[in-house]
Design an enzyme around this catalytic site. Structure first.
Site, mmCIF file in Angstrom:
data_model
loop_
_atom_site.group_PDB
_atom_site.id
_atom_site.type_symbol
_atom_site.label_atom_id
_atom_site.label_comp_id
_atom_site.label_asym_id
_atom_site.label_seq_id
_atom_site.Cartn_x
_atom_site.Cartn_y
_atom_site.Cartn_z
ATOM 1 N N TYR A 4 62.098 37.607 30.306
ATOM 2 C CA TYR A 4 63.521 37.713 30.590
ATOM 3 C C TYR A 4 63.768 37.479 32.080
ATOM 4 O O TYR A 4 62.887 37.717 32.918
ATOM 5 C CB TYR A 4 64.046 39.105 30.239
ATOM 6 C CG TYR A 4 64.280 39.355 28.770
ATOM 7 C CD1 TYR A 4 65.548 39.204 28.214
ATOM 8 C CD2 TYR A 4 63.244 39.773 27.939
ATOM 9 C CE1 TYR A 4 65.783 39.451 26.872
ATOM 10 C CE2 TYR A 4 63.457 40.021 26.590
ATOM 11 C CZ TYR A 4 64.735 39.860 26.062
ATOM 12 O OH TYR A 4 64.963 40.096 24.735
ATOM 13 N N ARG B 209 67.113 46.367 31.071
ATOM 14 C CA ARG B 209 68.317 46.752 31.821
ATOM 15 C C ARG B 209 68.157 48.104 32.502
ATOM 16 O O ARG B 209 68.739 48.351 33.571
ATOM 17 C CB ARG B 209 69.519 46.732 30.891
ATOM 18 C CG ARG B 209 69.897 45.318 30.460
ATOM 19 C CD ARG B 209 70.769 45.304 29.217
ATOM 20 N NE ARG B 209 71.990 46.051 29.435
ATOM 21 C CZ ARG B 209 72.758 46.499 28.442
ATOM 22 N NH1 ARG B 209 72.413 46.297 27.176
ATOM 23 N NH2 ARG B 209 73.858 47.162 28.714
ATOM 24 N N ARG C 286 65.457 40.607 19.377
ATOM 25 C CA ARG C 286 66.821 40.919 18.944
ATOM 26 C C ARG C 286 67.641 41.350 20.162
ATOM 27 O O ARG C 286 67.640 42.509 20.554
ATOM 28 C CB ARG C 286 66.801 42.015 17.881
ATOM 29 C CG ARG C 286 66.157 41.558 16.590
ATOM 30 C CD ARG C 286 66.054 42.678 15.565
ATOM 31 N NE ARG C 286 67.350 43.279 15.264
ATOM 32 C CZ ARG C 286 67.572 44.088 14.236
ATOM 33 N NH1 ARG C 286 66.583 44.408 13.421
ATOM 34 N NH2 ARG C 286 68.768 44.599 14.026
ATOM 35 N N ASP D 89 70.766 42.308 22.637
ATOM 36 C CA ASP D 89 71.933 43.173 22.505
ATOM 37 C C ASP D 89 73.224 42.397 22.769
ATOM 38 O O ASP D 89 73.206 41.259 23.248
ATOM 39 C CB ASP D 89 71.844 44.334 23.496
ATOM 40 C CG ASP D 89 70.747 45.327 23.150
ATOM 41 O OD1 ASP D 89 70.371 45.405 21.968
ATOM 42 O OD2 ASP D 89 70.265 46.017 24.068
#
Length: 288
Positions: free
Chosen positions: A123, A211, A60, A62
């Site tokens: 990622y 992040r 999910r 952001d």
């Protein structure tokens, strides 16, 4: 927890990508544009379904985060799948907005769950440190960092973060969810164009984890913190105000990994188990 497909239904896997710039993340929200909302609306429309569909996603993302290799699933009545499966991709291409595309639609193997069957998510976070800024044609996918970055120092600092740890220091805590994760890869490479790409792979990620890790390591790369600082933050186990959560537009979900078909159901069950570190009493959902 059972995840059996209802008799008379088919589980369908979707492989998709999207530009996250104008989305308020993946998950449906009232009065906000989301990837899930656009996809579910398009699926219901092109298959002329009387009831809304319900997508389950691998990760999910952001608001503002992109995806190149996102995976989702939904269950459809067998007769609906038989009628629409060979036309579904083209019809979705005509109905969906241009910032989200479905590239593959297929019947999923037995035991498949887009979220719980996954064994890793990969990622990429892209950063440019050229003193002139970022190529305007890539500005929506590359963060500009206005200090020169030492990739060797960032890779050295990253090694202390690998393995299974409680990443509470790098996550936004959510009630009832564990922050224990296994970080399988965290490495940095400067391309021929000067853009630095962080490759981050783990069994799962907690909220803001990638992040926050990138933010900490950029401080090492630009010399504001020593190489051992990110590891010390991890060991402390609490959020450090100096760890900056970098902007979302540099982050892209590149790929989701799954085991062989005959191991999907077992992985599905395992990912739902409560998880703790050796010698601790904490627990939570291993797939959250």
């Amino acid at each position: 927890m059972s995840d059996e497909v209802e008799p008379g239904s088919v589980r369908v896997r979707l492989d998709l990508s999207y530009d996250g710039k104008d989305f308020s993340g993946w998950a449906k929200q009232t009065a906000r544009r989301t990837v899930q909302g656009e996809l579910e609306s398009a699926l219901q429309t092109v298959m002329r379904l009387p009831d809304p569909v319900d997508l389950t996603v691998a990760g999910r993302t952001d608001a503002g985060v992109h995806a190149r290799g996102q995976v989702a699933h939904l269950d459809l009545p067998e007769e609906v799948w038989a009628e629409h499966h060979d036309k579904l991709l083209r019809r979705l291409a005509g109905r969906l907005p241009h910032d989200v595309r479905v590239w593959r639609v297929a019947q999923a193997p037995a035991g498949f769950n887009a979220r719980f069957s996954a064994i890793w998510r990969r990622y990429a976070y892209r950063v440019g440190d050229h003193k002139g800024g970022v190529d305007p044609l890539r500005r929506g996918h590359v963060l500009w960092h206005d200090w020169p970055l030492d990739v060797t120092a960032m890779n050295e600092a990253s090694r202390a973060l690998l393995g299974e740890h409680d990443f509470a220091a790098y996550c936004k805590k959510r009630e009832g969810a564990t922050t224990i994760r296994t970080l399988q890869r965290l490495s940095w490479e400067r391309g021929a164009d000067g853009v630095i790409t962080a490759t981050v792979r783990a069994d799962a990620f907690c909220h803001n984890m990638v992040r926050s890790l990138v933010g900490a390591l950029l401080y090492v790369g630009d010399g504001h913190r020593p190489v051992d600082w990110p590891g010390k933050v991890l060991a402390a186990g609490v959020r450090d105000s100096a760890v900056h959560v970098v902007r979302p537009h540099g982050l892209t979900l590149e790929e989701v990994g799954y085991p062989a078909d005959d191991q999907l159901a077992a992985r599905n069950r395992e990912a739902r188990n409560l998880r703790t570190l050796p010698g601790t009493g904490g627990a939570g959902c291993g797939g959250c």
